[in-house]
Design an enzyme around this catalytic site. Structure first.
Site, PDB file in Angstrom:
ATOM      1  N   CYS A   1     -56.957  16.759  12.137  1.00 24.93           N
ATOM      2  CA  CYS A   1     -57.709  17.972  12.495  1.00 24.93           C
ATOM      3  C   CYS A   1     -58.788  17.691  13.528  1.00 24.93           C
ATOM      4  O   CYS A   1     -59.122  18.547  14.334  1.00 24.93           O
ATOM      5  CB  CYS A   1     -58.329  18.574  11.243  1.00 24.93           C
ATOM      6  SG  CYS A   1     -59.383  17.415  10.357  1.00 24.93           S
TER       7      CYS A   1
ATOM      8  N   GLU B   1     -62.391  23.907   5.205  1.00 22.12           N
ATOM      9  CA  GLU B   1     -62.321  22.944   6.320  1.00 22.12           C
ATOM     10  C   GLU B   1     -60.971  23.167   6.977  1.00 22.12           C
ATOM     11  O   GLU B   1     -59.933  22.857   6.386  1.00 22.12           O
ATOM     12  CB  GLU B   1     -62.406  21.506   5.797  1.00 22.12           C
ATOM     13  CG  GLU B   1     -63.676  21.167   5.044  1.00 22.12           C
ATOM     14  CD  GLU B   1     -64.896  21.132   5.940  1.00 22.12           C
ATOM     15  OE1 GLU B   1     -64.752  21.168   7.178  1.00 22.12           O
ATOM     16  OE2 GLU B   1     -66.006  21.104   5.400  1.00 22.12           O
TER      17      GLU B   1
HETATM   18  P1  NAD Z   1     -51.885  24.656   4.512  1.00 29.79           P
HETATM   19  O1  NAD Z   1     -52.971  25.653   4.684  1.00 29.79           O
HETATM   20  O2  NAD Z   1     -50.490  25.079   4.735  1.00 29.79           O
HETATM   21  O3  NAD Z   1     -51.928  24.041   3.045  1.00 29.79           O
HETATM   22  C1  NAD Z   1     -53.076  23.418   2.531  1.00 29.79           C
HETATM   23  C2  NAD Z   1     -53.065  23.518   1.027  1.00 29.79           C
HETATM   24  O4  NAD Z   1     -53.158  24.885   0.652  1.00 29.79           O
HETATM   25  C3  NAD Z   1     -51.803  22.978   0.359  1.00 29.79           C
HETATM   26  O5  NAD Z   1     -52.164  22.298  -0.824  1.00 29.79           O
HETATM   27  C4  NAD Z   1     -51.037  24.233   0.024  1.00 29.79           C
HETATM   28  O6  NAD Z   1     -50.173  24.074  -1.065  1.00 29.79           O
HETATM   29  C5  NAD Z   1     -52.171  25.176  -0.314  1.00 29.79           C
HETATM   30  N1  NAD Z   1     -51.851  26.594  -0.216  1.00 29.79           N
HETATM   31  C6  NAD Z   1     -50.976  27.210   0.618  1.00 29.79           C
HETATM   32  N2  NAD Z   1     -50.982  28.538   0.410  1.00 29.79           N
HETATM   33  C7  NAD Z   1     -51.879  28.775  -0.571  1.00 29.79           C
HETATM   34  C8  NAD Z   1     -52.348  29.963  -1.210  1.00 29.79           C
HETATM   35  N3  NAD Z   1     -51.884  31.184  -0.883  1.00 29.79           N
HETATM   36  N4  NAD Z   1     -53.289  29.850  -2.163  1.00 29.79           N
HETATM   37  C9  NAD Z   1     -53.785  28.649  -2.489  1.00 29.79           C
HETATM   38  N5  NAD Z   1     -53.379  27.475  -1.925  1.00 29.79           N
HETATM   39  C10 NAD Z   1     -52.432  27.559  -0.968  1.00 29.79           C
HETATM   40  O7  NAD Z   1     -52.279  23.441   5.462  1.00 29.79           O
HETATM   41  P2  NAD Z   1     -51.454  22.100   5.724  1.00 29.79           P
HETATM   42  O8  NAD Z   1     -50.331  22.419   6.643  1.00 29.79           O
HETATM   43  O9  NAD Z   1     -51.189  21.403   4.438  1.00 29.79           O
HETATM   44  O10 NAD Z   1     -52.548  21.229   6.486  1.00 29.79           O
HETATM   45  C11 NAD Z   1     -52.695  21.213   7.860  1.00 29.79           C
HETATM   46  C12 NAD Z   1     -53.915  22.023   8.246  1.00 29.79           C
HETATM   47  O11 NAD Z   1     -55.075  21.470   7.618  1.00 29.79           O
HETATM   48  C13 NAD Z   1     -54.195  21.917   9.747  1.00 29.79           C
HETATM   49  O12 NAD Z   1     -54.608  23.166  10.237  1.00 29.79           O
HETATM   50  C14 NAD Z   1     -55.345  20.915   9.811  1.00 29.79           C
HETATM   51  O13 NAD Z   1     -56.136  20.998  10.966  1.00 29.79           O
HETATM   52  C15 NAD Z   1     -56.099  21.268   8.586  1.00 29.79           C
HETATM   53  N6  NAD Z   1     -56.986  20.171   8.189  1.00 29.79           N
HETATM   54  C16 NAD Z   1     -58.344  20.346   8.321  1.00 29.79           C
HETATM   55  C17 NAD Z   1     -59.208  19.322   7.994  1.00 29.79           C
HETATM   56  C18 NAD Z   1     -60.703  19.499   8.110  1.00 29.79           C
HETATM   57  O14 NAD Z   1     -61.430  18.724   7.518  1.00 29.79           O
HETATM   58  N7  NAD Z   1     -61.190  20.490   8.843  1.00 29.79           N
HETATM   59  C19 NAD Z   1     -58.700  18.109   7.514  1.00 29.79           C
HETATM   60  C20 NAD Z   1     -57.321  17.966   7.411  1.00 29.79           C
HETATM   61  C21 NAD Z   1     -56.474  19.005   7.742  1.00 29.79           C
END
Ligand code: NAD
Length: 489
Positions: free
Chosen positions: A293, A260
């Protein structure tokens, strides 16, 4: 190794800061700090366990053991545990709201009134769905045919920092309902309500190892978890950039994963729509400082009502109250982190330099982590602020001449998570709603969703669908069992 059992006092709430693995709190070699966006310069709110490869291996091994027991629970037994967890969440509403507000600045009243309850409802919904779920059975080809949903195994659940508690429950509930054990890795900018949730699971009736929490940095323990061959499902919410890494790890082990991801939703206003409601809704896209998002961040307005819409929009935007998230009068909270606010400001500065018009806002506030609610009129649909997710309180404004142009603009980014349309015509609602490429389209409303409806994105907004039976299917391995006629007593 830092000994387990550490807790942090967060606004008077005692929060465990270790990992929860195999039903016990487990310490770590290192820790990381989380700060409050409400008092950034006051130093760490908590020092949280920083998982590593060893932590990931231990968590997966515990989840494999936990799966043996939890996967063998009847659906009725699972449902009872999930309802009990929902009860516990409701009983701890105030603590969860307090901690979420301090950890990532979510509005405390919204947490109390809406999001904690929604978290509980996610578990209740899946408890009820799994009980109501019926196996498909039919007779054909001289055989009885039955489709069995087998729990898949340990599931890694990775969640982002925005709305962290609610989003975690949304992803954890279907995994657990389907009979999978889980390893939750929350985001490092807002890890604390995940710890409260994990603590509540200890009293809900899960067998040890069915529910595990691993804290730490995404590129470290997150990457180790998704690469572990003992994992059978990965469900991720976050950015497209991270999804690419996780997708590669999932491909290596041939593990299904859902993603997502970000959005760049249009908010389309037709002249035949309720302009007052549309302008009000548009200004409310600044909610949560735009860290949503699903937000309709591209305002697309029919040319003939441009001025009237803008006048009303500014009236609503002017009235928004920016303040401390603990104050019930506050409508717009500070942003989560100085780095994120700087990234948002970078988008605005580049837009300014490229000749886009900053219609309102465009600056960080002094003395708090707020960013001014900002509206930009771009020079072109190719402008970076139109095409890229900003994830802050920054909206763009464009006009269209007719329905065809509205649809073309709505579909003109690589994202496809959600869209909002305002129109007074039912026929147009159907026509435009069906023509927009997005996982969710709201007409004359926003954010409300029946939890059994599918949720997810097209394009770079995601892979797969959550919600209702869709998430249960994802978390199950389907088997077709065929028994030949007249061969058994
Ligand atoms: P991010 O991708 O930086 O991090 C999300 C999660 O992934 C965190 O827990 C992080 O520690 C983990 N992560 C980072 N690198 C990783 C790796 N290499 N392997 C495994 N896990 C890893 O995102 P963010 O900045 O925390 O969140 C914001 C983003 O999330 C925005 O793009 C937003 O639109 C999206 N979002 C989407 C939805 C949806 O339902 N579509 C809902 C909320 C947020």
């Amino acid at each position: 190794m830092i000994a387990p059992g550490r807790r942090a006092d967060v606004g008077g709430v005692s929060v465990p800061v270790d990992h929860l693995i195999g039903g016990a709190w487990v310490g770590s070699h290192e820790s990381f700090e989380t700060r409050s966006p409400l008092a950034w310069d006051d130093g760490p709110l908590a020092e949280v366990a920083r998982g590593d490869d060893e932590t990931a291996r231990a968590a997966v091994a515990a989840a494999q053991r936990g799966f043996e027991e939890w996967g063998a629970f009847t659906v009725g037994e699972r449902a009872a545990v999930l309802h009990r967890l929902a009860d516990l969440i409701e009983e701890h509403t105030d603590e969860i709201a307090t901690v979420e507000t301090l950890d990532m600045a979510f509005l405390q009243e919204s947490m109390r009134q809406r999001l904690v309850g929604r978290g509980a409802l996610n578990f209740r919904t899946y408890a009820d769905l799994i009980v109501a779920h019926e196996e498909r059975a039919w007779h054909a080809k001289n055989m009885d045919n039955v489709v069995q949903h087998m729990p898949a195994g340990p599931a890694v659940v990775i969640t982002p920092w925005n709305a962290p508690f609610m989003l975690a429950t949304w992803k954890l509930a279907p995994a657990l309902a389907a009979g999978n054990s889980v390893i939750h890795k929350p985001a490092e900018w807002s890890p604390l309500t995940a710890a409260l949730l994990a603590e509540l699971t200890l009293d809900a009736g899960f067998p040890p190892g069915a529910y595990n929490l691993v804290q730490g940095i995404g590129e470290e323990v997150g990457a180790a978890l998704v690469a572990d061959p003992g994992v059978r499902r990965i469900t991720f919410t976050g950015s497209p950039a991270t999804a690419r890494h996780i997708g590669q790890a999932a491909a290596e082990n041939i593990v299904p994963f859902t993603a997502e991801l970000g959005g760049k939703g249009p908010l389309v206003v037709f002249a035949d729509g309720d302009l007052g409601a549309a302008a009000h809704r548009a200004a409310w896209q600044f909610d949560d400082s735009g860290q949503v998002c699903l937000a309709g961040t591209r305002l697309l307005v029919e040319e003939s009502v441009r001025d009237e819409f803008l006048t009303r929009f500014h009236e609503h935007a002017d009235a928004l109250v920016l303040g401390d998230s603990r104050d019930p009068e506050t409508q717009i909270a500070p942003m989560v982190h100085p780095d994120h606010r700087a990234a948002v400001h970078g988008f605005v500065e580049r837009a300014r330099a490229a000749g886009d018009t900053i219609v309102r806002g465009g600056r960080p506030l002094e003395g708090s982590l707020h960013y001014e609610p900002t509206l930009i009129e771009p020079t072109s649909n190719d402008s970076e602020v139109v095409q890229q997710e900003i994830f802050g309180p920054v909206l763009t404004f464009q006009t269209f001449a007719d329905e065809d142009e509205a649809i073309e603009l709505a579909n003109s980014t690589a994202y496809g998570l959600s869209a909002i349309v305002f129109t007074g015509s039912r026929e147009r609602a159907e026509r435009v709603g069906r023509a927009i490429r997005a996982g969710l389209v709201w007409v004359n409303t926003f954010l409300v969703r029946d939890l059994t409806a599918p949720f997810g994105g097209c394009g770079i907004s995601g892979i797969g669908r959550e919600g209702g039976d869709h998430a249960l299917e994802f978390h199950s391995d389907l088997k077709t069992l065929m028994i030949a006629d007249d061969t058994c007593n």
